[in-house]
Motif scaffolding. Sequence first.
Motif, PDB file in Angstrom:
ATOM      1  N   MET A 119     -41.791  27.081  11.147  1.00 40.80           N
ATOM      2  CA  MET A 119     -43.210  27.218  10.837  1.00 40.80           C
ATOM      3  C   MET A 119     -43.663  28.654  11.035  1.00 40.80           C
ATOM      4  O   MET A 119     -44.466  29.155  10.263  1.00 40.80           O
ATOM      5  CB  MET A 119     -44.037  26.282  11.701  1.00 40.80           C
ATOM      6  N   ASP A 120     -43.123  29.318  12.046  1.00 43.65           N
ATOM      7  CA  ASP A 120     -43.489  30.717  12.250  1.00 43.65           C
ATOM      8  C   ASP A 120     -43.088  31.559  11.057  1.00 43.65           C
ATOM      9  O   ASP A 120     -43.721  32.562  10.747  1.00 43.65           O
ATOM     10  CB  ASP A 120     -42.800  31.273  13.497  1.00 43.65           C
ATOM     11  N   ILE A 121     -42.001  31.169  10.410  1.00 48.99           N
ATOM     12  CA  ILE A 121     -41.560  31.944   9.256  1.00 48.99           C
ATOM     13  C   ILE A 121     -42.247  31.429   7.991  1.00 48.99           C
ATOM     14  O   ILE A 121     -42.089  31.995   6.923  1.00 48.99           O
ATOM     15  CB  ILE A 121     -40.016  31.930   9.200  1.00 48.99           C
ATOM     16  N   GLY A 122     -43.019  30.381   8.120  1.00 46.43           N
ATOM     17  CA  GLY A 122     -43.844  29.952   6.994  1.00 46.43           C
ATOM     18  C   GLY A 122     -43.425  28.653   6.343  1.00 46.43           C
ATOM     19  O   GLY A 122     -44.090  28.183   5.437  1.00 46.43           O
ATOM     20  N   ALA A 123     -42.295  28.068   6.780  1.00 50.89           N
ATOM     21  CA  ALA A 123     -41.871  26.805   6.180  1.00 50.89           C
ATOM     22  C   ALA A 123     -42.547  25.663   6.921  1.00 50.89           C
ATOM     23  O   ALA A 123     -42.105  25.244   7.979  1.00 50.89           O
ATOM     24  CB  ALA A 123     -40.359  26.665   6.245  1.00 50.89           C
ATOM     25  N   LEU A 124     -43.647  25.191   6.356  1.00 50.97           N
ATOM     26  CA  LEU A 124     -44.479  24.236   7.089  1.00 50.97           C
ATOM     27  C   LEU A 124     -43.848  22.853   7.147  1.00 50.97           C
ATOM     28  O   LEU A 124     -44.014  22.131   8.119  1.00 50.97           O
ATOM     29  CB  LEU A 124     -45.842  24.130   6.401  1.00 50.97           C
ATOM     30  N   THR A 125     -43.130  22.505   6.093  1.00 55.46           N
ATOM     31  CA  THR A 125     -42.675  21.121   5.992  1.00 55.46           C
ATOM     32  C   THR A 125     -41.601  20.795   7.022  1.00 55.46           C
ATOM     33  O   THR A 125     -41.578  19.698   7.571  1.00 55.46           O
ATOM     34  CB  THR A 125     -42.160  20.864   4.577  1.00 55.46           C
ATOM     35  N   TYR A 129     -40.984  17.465   9.554  1.00 62.89           N
ATOM     36  CA  TYR A 129     -39.751  16.683   9.522  1.00 62.89           C
ATOM     37  C   TYR A 129     -39.103  16.649  10.904  1.00 62.89           C
ATOM     38  O   TYR A 129     -38.674  15.595  11.374  1.00 62.89           O
ATOM     39  CB  TYR A 129     -38.761  17.271   8.507  1.00 62.89           C
ATOM     40  N   LEU A 188     -33.470  22.391   2.995  1.00 60.58           N
ATOM     41  CA  LEU A 188     -34.709  23.160   2.896  1.00 60.58           C
ATOM     42  C   LEU A 188     -34.506  24.606   3.315  1.00 60.58           C
ATOM     43  O   LEU A 188     -35.169  25.495   2.801  1.00 60.58           O
ATOM     44  CB  LEU A 188     -35.776  22.533   3.778  1.00 60.58           C
ATOM     45  N   ASN A 192     -31.774  28.800   1.450  1.00 59.38           N
ATOM     46  CA  ASN A 192     -33.019  29.304   0.879  1.00 59.38           C
ATOM     47  C   ASN A 192     -33.041  30.836   0.946  1.00 59.38           C
ATOM     48  O   ASN A 192     -32.889  31.425   2.008  1.00 59.38           O
ATOM     49  CB  ASN A 192     -34.173  28.716   1.688  1.00 59.38           C
ATOM     50  N   ARG A 193     -33.257  31.472  -0.183  1.00 66.85           N
ATOM     51  CA  ARG A 193     -33.188  32.939  -0.234  1.00 66.85           C
ATOM     52  C   ARG A 193     -34.183  33.581   0.715  1.00 66.85           C
ATOM     53  O   ARG A 193     -33.887  34.579   1.376  1.00 66.85           O
ATOM     54  CB  ARG A 193     -33.496  33.424  -1.653  1.00 66.85           C
ATOM     55  N   ILE A 194     -35.370  33.006   0.750  1.00 68.93           N
ATOM     56  CA  ILE A 194     -36.392  33.622   1.603  1.00 68.93           C
ATOM     57  C   ILE A 194     -36.002  33.459   3.067  1.00 68.93           C
ATOM     58  O   ILE A 194     -36.129  34.381   3.872  1.00 68.93           O
ATOM     59  CB  ILE A 194     -37.772  32.992   1.327  1.00 68.93           C
ATOM     60  N   TRP A 195     -35.499  32.270   3.394  1.00 63.86           N
ATOM     61  CA  TRP A 195     -35.060  32.031   4.773  1.00 63.86           C
ATOM     62  C   TRP A 195     -33.953  33.000   5.151  1.00 63.86           C
ATOM     63  O   TRP A 195     -33.972  33.584   6.242  1.00 63.86           O
ATOM     64  CB  TRP A 195     -34.591  30.580   4.907  1.00 63.86           C
ATOM     65  N   ALA A 197     -33.384  35.919   3.821  1.00 61.84           N
ATOM     66  CA  ALA A 197     -33.935  37.269   3.916  1.00 61.84           C
ATOM     67  C   ALA A 197     -34.681  37.461   5.224  1.00 61.84           C
ATOM     68  O   ALA A 197     -34.689  38.549   5.789  1.00 61.84           O
ATOM     69  CB  ALA A 197     -34.873  37.531   2.736  1.00 61.84           C
ATOM     70  N   ARG A 198     -35.313  36.393   5.705  1.00 60.26           N
ATOM     71  CA  ARG A 198     -36.105  36.522   6.918  1.00 60.26           C
ATOM     72  C   ARG A 198     -35.275  36.440   8.193  1.00 60.26           C
ATOM     73  O   ARG A 198     -35.731  36.858   9.256  1.00 60.26           O
ATOM     74  CB  ARG A 198     -37.187  35.436   6.959  1.00 60.26           C
TER      75      ARG A 198
END
Lengths: 365, 362
Positions: A119-125, A129, A188, A192-195, A197-198
């Motif tokens: 969630m801190d990185i922005g993946a709310l779902t 879960y 999820l 994930n590319r964004i994950w 990258a982060r």
Amino acid sequence: MFGTTEMQINMGPQHPSTHGVLRLELKLDGERIVDTRPVIGYLHRGCEKLGEDRTYAQAIVYTDRMDYCAAFAENLVYAEAVERLLGVEVPPRAQYMRVVLAELQRIASHLIWLGTHAMDIGALTVFVYGMREREFILDLFESYCGARLTYNAVRVGGMPEEFPEGWVEEARRFCDVLPSRLDEYHQLLTANRIWLARTRGVGTIDGKTALDWGMTGPCLRGSGVAYDVRKAIPYEAYADLDFDVPIGEAGDTYDRYLCRMEEIRQSRRIVLQALDKLPGGEIRGKVPRRIKPPKGEVYHVNEGPRGELGVYLVSDGSEHAYRCRFRSPNFVNLQALPDMVRGHLVADVVAVIGTLDIVLGCVDR
Amino acid sequence: MSETLLRFVVVPVAQIAVVIAALLLIVVYLVLLERKINAFMQVRLGPRRVGWHGLLQTVADVIKLFTKEDITPRHVDRLVFLLAPVVIILPALAAFAVIPFSGGSFRVGSVGVRAWISDVNVGLLYLLAITSLGVFGVVMAGWSSNSKYPMLGGLRSAAQMVSYEVPLGLSVVSILMLAGTASLVGIVQAQESAGRWFLFWTPYPQILGLFLYFVSGVAETNRLPFDLPEAENELVAGFHTEYSGMKFAFFFLAEYINMVLVGCLVAVLFFGGWLPVTFGIPGLREPLSNFFPFWGGAGAMLTGFFWFGLKVFLVLFLYLWMRATYPRYRYDQLMRLGWKVFIPLGLGHVMVTALAILVRRG
């Protein structure tokens, strides 16, 4: 002609992603971090001093309040330390029950870490879960000891109660469901590319530095050091159980993420094995009504979900500990934060706090 | 005289009133839709207490925001601080002046009423110009708050919105070349006469263009995965941290209106605006463009609203879906993506489109 100055910014103690009341003084150059100073102590409640003021049996309640995301692990390590002081043998059934609960607690704690970190990185779902599966474990704990967060579910010398009827089947059912849910999280996040990258290359710490800081738990194993108290100094029934210790290579946030995800799987394996092997018999060892350990001292460690939990007790022969001291893995791991975020951006601070998986109750004690 | 009054005052004012009222209503329910959709994707139920299945939840929220004490912190630059919400919402609303919501027309007395407020021949340019004004509001809010988190948010936002304006513009350029007009009505009509949407334009379908436009649009409207200016886990609330009550509501409103705007523009530029979905079957076109033939032009207009609304809804749904799925990019990664990937892609896209037009002409 144009000069730039460093900006000092205060993150916390009221900030959505400092996981409680951590305060960070960030020194920024633009968005780049020049220096960080963690300021702790906002949640200090004197658990150690209280442990010297109450009897050994009473003090277990205070260990609940330290790492409130993994209260059982704290209960356990304290009770074990007192048992060592007393020289009490714990019956095998109680040992296996402890392992089952400790590993369930580890899964629950890792699920909280996963949820809040994502969630801190922005993946709310992912957060929701993770909480869904954790709920299952909390229900298990609730039906065992009546509490959902602060369990007080260990007694010196054994366990307070038998597993209630149907509990073992419920626990098995949870273990059946878990792998498919883990696959969901992997789907999820993992590719994930964004994950990527982060988390890749963020908060990197090599094994030697991590050891120098005294880091333990997944934070150390993510850097490639295979140190796990359950293997190194087996306690309870861990020596009879078969499990792997996952380690990372790069020591970055992504490797720590993979490590913890694999640990959830391994914990599930341990729970299933322990449930299979669960022996019959007594659940409480021979402990005197009034716990008065002989003079002496003991330092005892366990593998908590966040690292090496240690308890140091000095007994002067009375009902109270003369000195009670906890080694908090959170406190030690947090010390490496300034090193891990230097040169990164503000957004990475949040990711690194998440990957260190700190619980302020345990940091401040 | 009365016809002049009707044509130039009454009808436009009524149209503006209808558009603004509809927008506000849409935004209210878009917020609810977002919460519901996110909730369902996250195995929750979402708001359920206020009204049937929470239908009045956002209405209650709006009332709360209205009745909240309006706080202006002491350390802010008052004038700019008060101006910022206005500056951010005005362009968002003004952009809708040129959006054609539907085809068809009906008459009020001797005056024909169309489903757009005005059809400007430089509509697209007007849109690009007016939407880029929104960033001023963000920067003003961030700066005037005189506080560190909002300032970081404002700076991020300025950089982000300015960078993503370029690929956004580039993907629009190829639409301009295809349609040969900058009027939005003209663009839809060009798709109508071509018989296919620009998305499926041959020989070079504008799929890349749609991708560029949509992603840049998401970045422009500061939504996940590009919601850095207000990244709540890093900057608390970003540029509007110091705002509360109705002033905060203005920022919120502007964000959602901009989302709707991006939806409308995607529909107009790529999905053929109010044109019906015919799956390329020519026979379907006639019955699907007017569900109410007995009402004539008004029927066609109503039908157009339906198709247009459907397309906008799809785009908005994609927005919400992305929000529930993706983590957030980091500031530098976002910039890298914008400048090193999207702008070259956009330039290439324009060139390929130009070549395709040449090929088509033979």
